[in-house]
Design a protein around this motif. Structure first.
Motif, PDB file in Angstrom:
ATOM      1  N   VAL A 177       0.858  -1.178   0.000  1.00  0.00           N
ATOM      2  CA  VAL A 177       0.000   0.000   0.000  1.00  0.00           C
ATOM      3  C   VAL A 177       0.894   1.227   0.000  1.00  0.00           C
ATOM      4  O   VAL A 177       1.647   1.444   0.947  1.00  0.00           O
ATOM      5  CB  VAL A 177      -0.945   0.019   1.216  1.00  0.00           C
ATOM      6  CG1 VAL A 177      -1.808   1.272   1.189  1.00  0.00           C
ATOM      7  CG2 VAL A 177      -1.809  -1.227   1.254  1.00  0.00           C
ATOM      8  N   GLY A 178       0.797   2.009  -1.048  1.00  0.00           N
ATOM      9  CA  GLY A 178       1.612   3.210  -1.136  1.00  0.00           C
ATOM     10  C   GLY A 178       3.059   2.886  -1.465  1.00  0.00           C
ATOM     11  O   GLY A 178       3.431   1.738  -1.718  1.00  0.00           O
ATOM     12  N   PRO A 179       3.917   3.895  -1.463  1.00  0.00           N
ATOM     13  CA  PRO A 179       5.340   3.680  -1.775  1.00  0.00           C
ATOM     14  C   PRO A 179       6.025   2.844  -0.709  1.00  0.00           C
ATOM     15  O   PRO A 179       5.670   2.880   0.465  1.00  0.00           O
ATOM     16  CB  PRO A 179       5.901   5.112  -1.831  1.00  0.00           C
ATOM     17  CG  PRO A 179       4.956   5.930  -1.017  1.00  0.00           C
ATOM     18  CD  PRO A 179       3.611   5.319  -1.185  1.00  0.00           C
ATOM     19  N   SER A 180       7.017   2.070  -1.154  1.00  0.00           N
ATOM     20  CA  SER A 180       7.746   1.206  -0.234  1.00  0.00           C
ATOM     21  C   SER A 180       9.223   1.253  -0.563  1.00  0.00           C
ATOM     22  O   SER A 180       9.621   1.374  -1.726  1.00  0.00           O
ATOM     23  CB  SER A 180       7.229  -0.235  -0.340  1.00  0.00           C
ATOM     24  OG  SER A 180       8.015  -1.113   0.432  1.00  0.00           O
ATOM     25  N   SER A 181      10.048   1.166   0.458  1.00  0.00           N
ATOM     26  CA  SER A 181      11.495   1.168   0.259  1.00  0.00           C
ATOM     27  C   SER A 181      12.032  -0.249   0.101  1.00  0.00           C
ATOM     28  O   SER A 181      13.165  -0.448  -0.328  1.00  0.00           O
ATOM     29  CB  SER A 181      12.184   1.845   1.456  1.00  0.00           C
ATOM     30  OG  SER A 181      11.844   1.182   2.665  1.00  0.00           O
ATOM     31  N   TRP A 195      -1.515  -8.254  -6.848  1.00  0.00           N
ATOM     32  CA  TRP A 195      -2.562  -8.051  -5.848  1.00  0.00           C
ATOM     33  C   TRP A 195      -3.815  -7.402  -6.419  1.00  0.00           C
ATOM     34  O   TRP A 195      -4.874  -7.432  -5.778  1.00  0.00           O
ATOM     35  CB  TRP A 195      -2.025  -7.214  -4.693  1.00  0.00           C
ATOM     36  CG  TRP A 195      -1.153  -7.981  -3.757  1.00  0.00           C
ATOM     37  CD1 TRP A 195       0.207  -8.044  -3.753  1.00  0.00           C
ATOM     38  CD2 TRP A 195      -1.588  -8.802  -2.665  1.00  0.00           C
ATOM     39  NE1 TRP A 195       0.663  -8.857  -2.748  1.00  0.00           N
ATOM     40  CE2 TRP A 195      -0.415  -9.338  -2.051  1.00  0.00           C
ATOM     41  CE3 TRP A 195      -2.830  -9.141  -2.149  1.00  0.00           C
ATOM     42  CZ2 TRP A 195      -0.473 -10.182  -0.954  1.00  0.00           C
ATOM     43  CZ3 TRP A 195      -2.887  -9.986  -1.036  1.00  0.00           C
ATOM     44  CH2 TRP A 195      -1.716 -10.495  -0.463  1.00  0.00           C
ATOM     45  N   GLU A 196      -3.735  -6.821  -7.602  1.00  0.00           N
ATOM     46  CA  GLU A 196      -4.916  -6.213  -8.223  1.00  0.00           C
ATOM     47  C   GLU A 196      -6.030  -7.230  -8.449  1.00  0.00           C
ATOM     48  O   GLU A 196      -7.197  -6.859  -8.529  1.00  0.00           O
ATOM     49  CB  GLU A 196      -4.541  -5.583  -9.573  1.00  0.00           C
ATOM     50  CG  GLU A 196      -3.754  -4.292  -9.464  1.00  0.00           C
ATOM     51  CD  GLU A 196      -3.399  -3.739 -10.837  1.00  0.00           C
ATOM     52  OE1 GLU A 196      -3.744  -4.398 -11.847  1.00  0.00           O
ATOM     53  OE2 GLU A 196      -2.779  -2.663 -10.912  1.00  0.00           O
ATOM     54  N   TYR A 197      -5.672  -8.493  -8.555  1.00  0.00           N
ATOM     55  CA  TYR A 197      -6.655  -9.531  -8.885  1.00  0.00           C
ATOM     56  C   TYR A 197      -7.080 -10.350  -7.667  1.00  0.00           C
ATOM     57  O   TYR A 197      -7.660 -11.429  -7.827  1.00  0.00           O
ATOM     58  CB  TYR A 197      -6.092 -10.448  -9.970  1.00  0.00           C
ATOM     59  CG  TYR A 197      -5.968  -9.761 -11.305  1.00  0.00           C
ATOM     60  CD1 TYR A 197      -7.051  -9.677 -12.177  1.00  0.00           C
ATOM     61  CD2 TYR A 197      -4.765  -9.164 -11.688  1.00  0.00           C
ATOM     62  CE1 TYR A 197      -6.941  -9.038 -13.394  1.00  0.00           C
ATOM     63  CE2 TYR A 197      -4.643  -8.519 -12.907  1.00  0.00           C
ATOM     64  CZ  TYR A 197      -5.737  -8.462 -13.749  1.00  0.00           C
ATOM     65  OH  TYR A 197      -5.622  -7.813 -14.968  1.00  0.00           O
ATOM     66  N   LEU A 198      -6.811  -9.853  -6.479  1.00  0.00           N
ATOM     67  CA  LEU A 198      -7.213 -10.566  -5.254  1.00  0.00           C
ATOM     68  C   LEU A 198      -7.836  -9.574  -4.282  1.00  0.00           C
ATOM     69  O   LEU A 198      -7.150  -8.688  -3.768  1.00  0.00           O
ATOM     70  CB  LEU A 198      -6.003 -11.254  -4.615  1.00  0.00           C
ATOM     71  CG  LEU A 198      -6.323 -12.182  -3.439  1.00  0.00           C
ATOM     72  CD1 LEU A 198      -7.048 -13.432  -3.916  1.00  0.00           C
ATOM     73  CD2 LEU A 198      -5.053 -12.576  -2.695  1.00  0.00           C
ATOM     74  N   SER A 199      -9.131  -9.736  -4.039  1.00  0.00           N
ATOM     75  CA  SER A 199      -9.821  -8.843  -3.114  1.00  0.00           C
ATOM     76  C   SER A 199      -9.449  -9.184  -1.674  1.00  0.00           C
ATOM     77  O   SER A 199      -9.024 -10.312  -1.381  1.00  0.00           O
ATOM     78  CB  SER A 199     -11.336  -8.977  -3.296  1.00  0.00           C
ATOM     79  OG  SER A 199     -11.771 -10.256  -2.853  1.00  0.00           O
ATOM     80  N   PRO A 200      -9.611  -8.248  -0.756  1.00  0.00           N
ATOM     81  CA  PRO A 200      -9.340  -8.554   0.659  1.00  0.00           C
ATOM     82  C   PRO A 200     -10.184  -9.706   1.194  1.00  0.00           C
ATOM     83  O   PRO A 200      -9.723 -10.479   2.034  1.00  0.00           O
ATOM     84  CB  PRO A 200      -9.686  -7.231   1.372  1.00  0.00           C
ATOM     85  CG  PRO A 200      -9.473  -6.177   0.331  1.00  0.00           C
ATOM     86  CD  PRO A 200      -9.899  -6.816  -0.962  1.00  0.00           C
ATOM     87  N   VAL A 201     -11.419  -9.835   0.705  1.00  0.00           N
ATOM     88  CA  VAL A 201     -12.288 -10.920   1.162  1.00  0.00           C
ATOM     89  C   VAL A 201     -11.720 -12.269   0.721  1.00  0.00           C
ATOM     90  O   VAL A 201     -11.585 -13.208   1.516  1.00  0.00           O
ATOM     91  CB  VAL A 201     -13.714 -10.741   0.616  1.00  0.00           C
ATOM     92  CG1 VAL A 201     -14.579 -11.965   0.959  1.00  0.00           C
ATOM     93  CG2 VAL A 201     -14.340  -9.477   1.187  1.00  0.00           C
ATOM     94  N   ALA A 202     -11.379 -12.366  -0.562  1.00  0.00           N
ATOM     95  CA  ALA A 202     -10.801 -13.614  -1.064  1.00  0.00           C
ATOM     96  C   ALA A 202      -9.461 -13.900  -0.414  1.00  0.00           C
ATOM     97  O   ALA A 202      -9.114 -15.057  -0.147  1.00  0.00           O
ATOM     98  CB  ALA A 202     -10.637 -13.535  -2.583  1.00  0.00           C
ATOM     99  N   ASP A 203      -8.719 -12.858  -0.131  1.00  0.00           N
ATOM    100  CA  ASP A 203      -7.423 -13.006   0.532  1.00  0.00           C
ATOM    101  C   ASP A 203      -7.591 -13.695   1.883  1.00  0.00           C
ATOM    102  O   ASP A 203      -6.846 -14.617   2.232  1.00  0.00           O
ATOM    103  CB  ASP A 203      -6.785 -11.626   0.696  1.00  0.00           C
ATOM    104  CG  ASP A 203      -5.418 -11.695   1.346  1.00  0.00           C
ATOM    105  OD1 ASP A 203      -4.798 -12.766   1.334  1.00  0.00           O
ATOM    106  OD2 ASP A 203      -4.964 -10.650   1.864  1.00  0.00           O
ATOM    107  N   GLY A 204      -8.595 -13.277   2.625  1.00  0.00           N
ATOM    108  CA  GLY A 204      -8.801 -13.851   3.951  1.00  0.00           C
ATOM    109  C   GLY A 204      -9.320 -15.275   3.918  1.00  0.00           C
ATOM    110  O   GLY A 204      -8.940 -16.104   4.749  1.00  0.00           O
TER     111      GLY A 204
END
Length: 479
Positions: A440-444, A462-471
């Protein structure tokens, strides 16, 4: 005290005399903007209101046809009729059959089964010359009905499979034609129901029970000095080499590794002309055979007076480009005819018995390279933009990119400029997106970057995996 003088703007102005008729006319000519505004047609408001109500009513009326946004032919398809039904009413091939034969042919087309066509229609019918044109047209049409996609994995985490299926159907022109066949351990079959629940309109089945892995297990050897990752000795890593033997009736299929995101229309792959080749794969010249093989050992094998026909007679070139087995189009008939599985198993046995390490950095990829050396069809690079699960370049890759772009990249992070035009993103390597937290957002702490804008590659997964499906699909052991 001086008398008060009002401001000039407040002072009383002298009354002006009325304009004469001549002056009034001249004033109207000069000040045309003072003319009264034109009045609209009195009924126009009612016409506009009627049209607006009609438009709203049309939007509420249920649709009768649909068209995929990526369909370049812009074909409208009725909701209540399949494409096979449409073809049967207009295609002279269908109309020339008897009612029973026509129904059998349509059933075969809907199932994508063309190898048993002669049994359904009768060999005498197929040998009739007057039907040759129609038969060939049907065979082509039937082969396009179902796209068989095989995936093999022993991972307990079903999120990679969800991303693969979701991305594939999301970018397919005809997602209803896709049929996914999963090769999974028996212990994972019950959990596969969770995956199927997310894709109720997609054909997904488990075919592991149809494959005999016992013979393959005898040929798998892990040697510590081969620099291969231990997890690569899983028998499911070698499953694609057995599929043509157990599913030869399919005729042609696509094999995909589980760590893949499909960005293009997968149907295009099944339609390519393989000629007499057993398989098609993407070539990667940033890696060459010399990276994988001990050429002294290869020379000894090639110098033997008696050797199988699949061993090249000419010396294998060290600078030959590698072709990745993570994305394959396989013709089962040619695969069996050319004994590709037998050749792979034979090279695996040579790896077992060699005095020094015959190949390194892999267990399934090197014997695959040797078995299909000079015998594969080259796919365009966008069909397998690989390495996105790695965090650094090899020195050989840095030199190759310098020769190609005139700039030698830093060793870290791994960068793929081909991701901008990718039809398949391949996250091969040990840094899998699902083994990290959702970015989420920029990362180092970026593993790999994609495209000219340097997007974090994991975000594309991750664009193809919703938080619901992730859980739901997450497995605790995968964290």
């Amino acid at each position: 005290m001086a008398d008060y003088q009002p401001h000039s703007s407040l002072a009383m102005r002298r009354p002006q005399r009325p304009y004469s008729d001549e002056e009034a006319t001249r004033t109207r000519t000069i000040r045309a903007d003072l003319e009264p505004a034109p009045q609209p047609w009195p009924g126009l408001t009612y016409v506009a209101l009627f049209l607006l109500c009609g438009f709203v009513a049309l939007q509420m009326y249920p649709s009768t046809h649909w068209r995929h946004p990526q369909d370049r032919t812009k074909t409208w398809i009725p909701h209540d009729r399949t494409e096979t039904d449409q073809a049967s009413s207009t295609d002279p091939f269908y109309s020339s059959l008897s009612e029973e034969q026509g129904q059998q042919a349509q059933d075969l087309a809907s199932q994508g089964t063309v190898s048993n066509l002669s049994n359904a229609l009768g060999s005498q019918y197929l040998q009739d010359e007057k039907h040759d044109e129609y038969t060939l047209a049907f065979l082509k049409k039937a082969s396009e009905q179902v796209v068989h996609i095989f995936v093999s994995t022993d991972g307990a985490d079903f999120r990679p499979l969800a991303v693969l299926v979701n991305s594939t159907i999301s970018n397919a022109v005809h997602p209803e034609r896709l049929h996914f066949h999963l090769v999974l351990p028996a212990s994972h079959h019950s959990r596969a129901k969770h995956l199927a629940a997310f894709f109720q309109d997609t054909k997904i089945d488990i075919v592991s029970e149809n494959i005999d892995f016992k013979d393959m297990e005898k040929h798998i050897t892990f040697r510590k000095n081969s620099k291969a990752r231990p997890e690569l000795q899983s028998v499911y890593n070698f499953a694609p080499f057995l599929l043509p033997l157990h599913f030869k009736d399919v005729g042609r299929f696509i094999y995909l590794d589980a760590d893949i995101v499909v960005k293009g229309n997968i149907e295009e792959l099944i339609q390519i002309d393989l000629g007499n080749r057993a398989a098609a794969a993407v070539e990667d010249c940033s890696q060459t055979f010399e990276t994988y093989f001990d050429f002294n050992e290869l020379a000894k094998i090639q110098a033997r007076p008696e050797k199988p026909t699949w061993v090249p007679t000419e010396p294998i070139k060290p600078d030959a480009c590698v072709f990745n087995r993570g994305v394959l189009v396989i013709d089962t008939n040619q695969w069996i005819k050319q004994q590709v599985t037998e050749a792979i198993l034979w090279w695996m046995d040579e790896f077992q018995s060699a005095e020094s390490v015959l190949y390194k950095y892999g267990l399934s990829q090197p014997p695959f390279l040797l078995a299909l050396y000079g015998k594969y069809m080259k796919l365009d690079t966008p069909w397998n933009v690989r390495g996105l699960g790695r965090n650094e370049f090899s020195e050989r890759e840095r030199e190759f990119l310098e020769s190609k772009y005139g700039h030698k990249p830093e060793r870290k992070p791994f960068i793929s400029l081909d991701a901008d035009t990718a039809k398949i993103l391949h996250f091969n390597g040990k840094f899998k997106p699902w083994k990290q937290t959702r970015p989420v957002g920029p990362s180092s702490n970026v593993v790999s970057r994609c495209g000219s804008k340097g997007i974090e590659c994991a975000k594309l997964w991750w664009e193809y995996l919703s938080p619901v499906a992730d859980g739901i699909l997450r497995h605790d052991d995968a964290l």
